[in-house]
Design a protein around this motif. Structure first.
Motif, short mmCIF file in Angstrom:
data_model
loop_
_atom_site.label_atom_id
_atom_site.label_comp_id
_atom_site.label_asym_id
_atom_site.label_seq_id
_atom_site.Cartn_x
_atom_site.Cartn_y
_atom_site.Cartn_z
N LYS A 106 0.85 -1.18 0.00
CA LYS A 106 0.00 0.00 0.00
C LYS A 106 0.89 1.23 0.00
O LYS A 106 1.76 1.38 0.86
CB LYS A 106 -0.90 0.00 1.24
CG LYS A 106 -1.87 1.17 1.30
CD LYS A 106 -2.74 1.10 2.55
CE LYS A 106 -3.70 2.29 2.61
NZ LYS A 106 -4.57 2.24 3.82
N PRO A 107 0.72 2.14 -0.97
CA PRO A 107 1.50 3.39 -0.97
C PRO A 107 1.24 4.17 0.32
O PRO A 107 0.18 4.05 0.93
CB PRO A 107 0.98 4.14 -2.20
CG PRO A 107 0.38 3.07 -3.06
CD PRO A 107 -0.20 2.06 -2.12
N PHE A 108 2.19 4.99 0.71
CA PHE A 108 2.00 5.80 1.91
C PHE A 108 2.64 7.16 1.71
O PHE A 108 3.53 7.34 0.87
CB PHE A 108 2.56 5.10 3.15
CG PHE A 108 4.07 5.10 3.23
CD1 PHE A 108 4.76 5.97 4.07
CD2 PHE A 108 4.82 4.20 2.47
CE1 PHE A 108 6.14 5.96 4.14
CE2 PHE A 108 6.20 4.18 2.54
CZ PHE A 108 6.87 5.07 3.38
N THR A 109 2.16 8.12 2.48
CA THR A 109 2.72 9.47 2.44
C THR A 109 3.94 9.52 3.35
O THR A 109 3.82 9.28 4.56
CB THR A 109 1.69 10.52 2.89
OG1 THR A 109 0.57 10.46 2.02
CG2 THR A 109 2.29 11.91 2.86
N ALA A 110 5.09 9.79 2.76
CA ALA A 110 6.35 9.84 3.52
C ALA A 110 6.74 11.29 3.74
O ALA A 110 7.05 12.01 2.80
CB ALA A 110 7.45 9.09 2.77
N ALA A 111 6.70 11.72 4.99
CA ALA A 111 7.12 13.08 5.32
C ALA A 111 8.64 13.17 5.24
O ALA A 111 9.34 12.15 5.25
CB ALA A 111 6.65 13.43 6.73
N PRO A 112 9.18 14.38 5.12
CA PRO A 112 10.64 14.52 5.13
C PRO A 112 11.24 13.90 6.40
O PRO A 112 10.66 13.99 7.48
CB PRO A 112 10.84 16.05 5.13
CG PRO A 112 9.60 16.58 4.52
CD PRO A 112 8.50 15.68 4.96
N GLY A 113 12.37 13.24 6.23
CA GLY A 113 13.00 12.60 7.37
C GLY A 113 13.82 11.40 6.97
O GLY A 113 14.07 11.15 5.78
N THR A 114 14.23 10.62 7.96
CA THR A 114 15.10 9.46 7.76
C THR A 114 14.27 8.18 7.71
O THR A 114 13.39 7.97 8.56
CB THR A 114 16.13 9.36 8.89
OG1 THR A 114 16.97 10.53 8.86
CG2 THR A 114 17.01 8.12 8.72
N TYR A 115 14.57 7.34 6.73
CA TYR A 115 13.91 6.05 6.59
C TYR A 115 14.97 4.99 6.33
O TYR A 115 16.11 5.29 5.94
CB TYR A 115 12.89 6.07 5.45
CG TYR A 115 11.74 7.03 5.69
CD1 TYR A 115 10.55 6.61 6.27
CD2 TYR A 115 11.86 8.38 5.32
CE1 TYR A 115 9.50 7.50 6.48
CE2 TYR A 115 10.82 9.27 5.55
CZ TYR A 115 9.65 8.83 6.13
OH TYR A 115 8.63 9.70 6.36
N PHE A 116 14.58 3.73 6.53
CA PHE A 116 15.48 2.61 6.26
C PHE A 116 14.77 1.62 5.35
O PHE A 116 13.69 1.12 5.69
CB PHE A 116 15.89 1.92 7.57
CG PHE A 116 16.69 2.80 8.49
CD1 PHE A 116 18.08 2.79 8.43
CD2 PHE A 116 16.06 3.63 9.40
CE1 PHE A 116 18.84 3.61 9.26
CE2 PHE A 116 16.81 4.46 10.24
CZ PHE A 116 18.19 4.44 10.17
#
Length: 241
Positions: free
Chosen positions: A159-169
């Motif tokens: 499911k697509p999601f809204t990714a806010a600015p920030g760090t992801y892995f």
């Protein structure tokens, strides 16, 4: 008479010399005014350029290839082997990516460099953890896609999601059996230096856990390890769309 003529001539020469001196003193003042005016305009031009006019070459961007973000220019990616199933099977490999703007995250692009047609793969996944270690999205089992077409390919999140600015892995989990050096992924080529200046929970490349057959709902990023990374398994190339 000659004495008067000589005296008059000398006086005329002196007067002309005085005029020339006065003229010479005045001209530099006028000339000095012009460079000051020109110099004053330079900061204005310079600040306009520094303001990000975009007129200079800034290097490749993900948007140039219809992508939203990437771990590095794919033109610079080399090979990284999947090693042996015993080496990385069941381990969660994390690759950090920093987003500078909000996006709708639908796919993870993986650079598949080589396949093992005789591999037996199952329970292989890609996922996304946020900076707290929470699983925010994951793909279905990608085992079939790892068996065909050694190219860069988008693998859809469940499911697509809204990714806010920030760090992801970006998390990769492989399971099954394959020939060492046959199943290979594209790499940014950084090698053991990828984590220079970093410590858990902010490592750029790391692994977590063993014996996993699915991506857990949460992980402890403080437990990031480089033991497998330092053997040559690291720096996989990923992109986002």
């Amino acid at each position: 008479m000659r004495t008067r003529t000589t005296t008059a001539t000398a006086g005329l020469v002196a007067a002309l010399a005085a005029l020339l001196v006065l003229g010479g003193c005045t001209a530099p003042k006028e000339n000095r005014g012009t460079p000051v005016s020109s110099a004053a305009s330079v900061p204005s031009q310079s600040s306009g350029s520094a303001g990000g006019s975009g007129s200079g070459f800034e290097g490749p961007r993900p948007q140039d290839q219809n992508l939203l973000a990437w771990t590095g220019d794919p033109n610079d990616a080399g090979h990284v082997t999947a090693q042996s199933a015993a080496g990385v099977g069941g381990r969660i490999t994390l690759v950090r990516i920093v987003l500078r703007e909000q996006i709708t995250w639908s796919n993870i692009w993986l650079g598949l460099a080589g396949i093992d047609p005789n591999a037996q793969l199952a329970n292989c996944y890609l996922g996304v953890y946020d900076a707290t270690g929470k699983l925010v999205a994951a793909t279905p089992d990608i085992s079939p896609q790892l068996m065909t077409d050694a190219v860069a390919k988008p693998l859809a999140l469940g499911k697509p999601f809204t990714a806010a600015p920030g760090t992801y892995f970006i998390a990769l989990l492989l399971n099954g059996n394959w020939a060492t050096n046959a199943l290979t992924l594209k790499s940014t080529g950084a090698g053991i230096s990828v984590n220079a200046g970093l410590t858990p929970p902010s490592l750029r490349y790391s692994t977590l856990l063993t014996g996993q057959t699915s991506l857990p709902a949460a992980v402890n990023l403080a437990e990031q390890s480089t033991s497998t990374i330092n053997t040559g398994w690291a720096s996989q190339w990923y992109a986002i769309s």
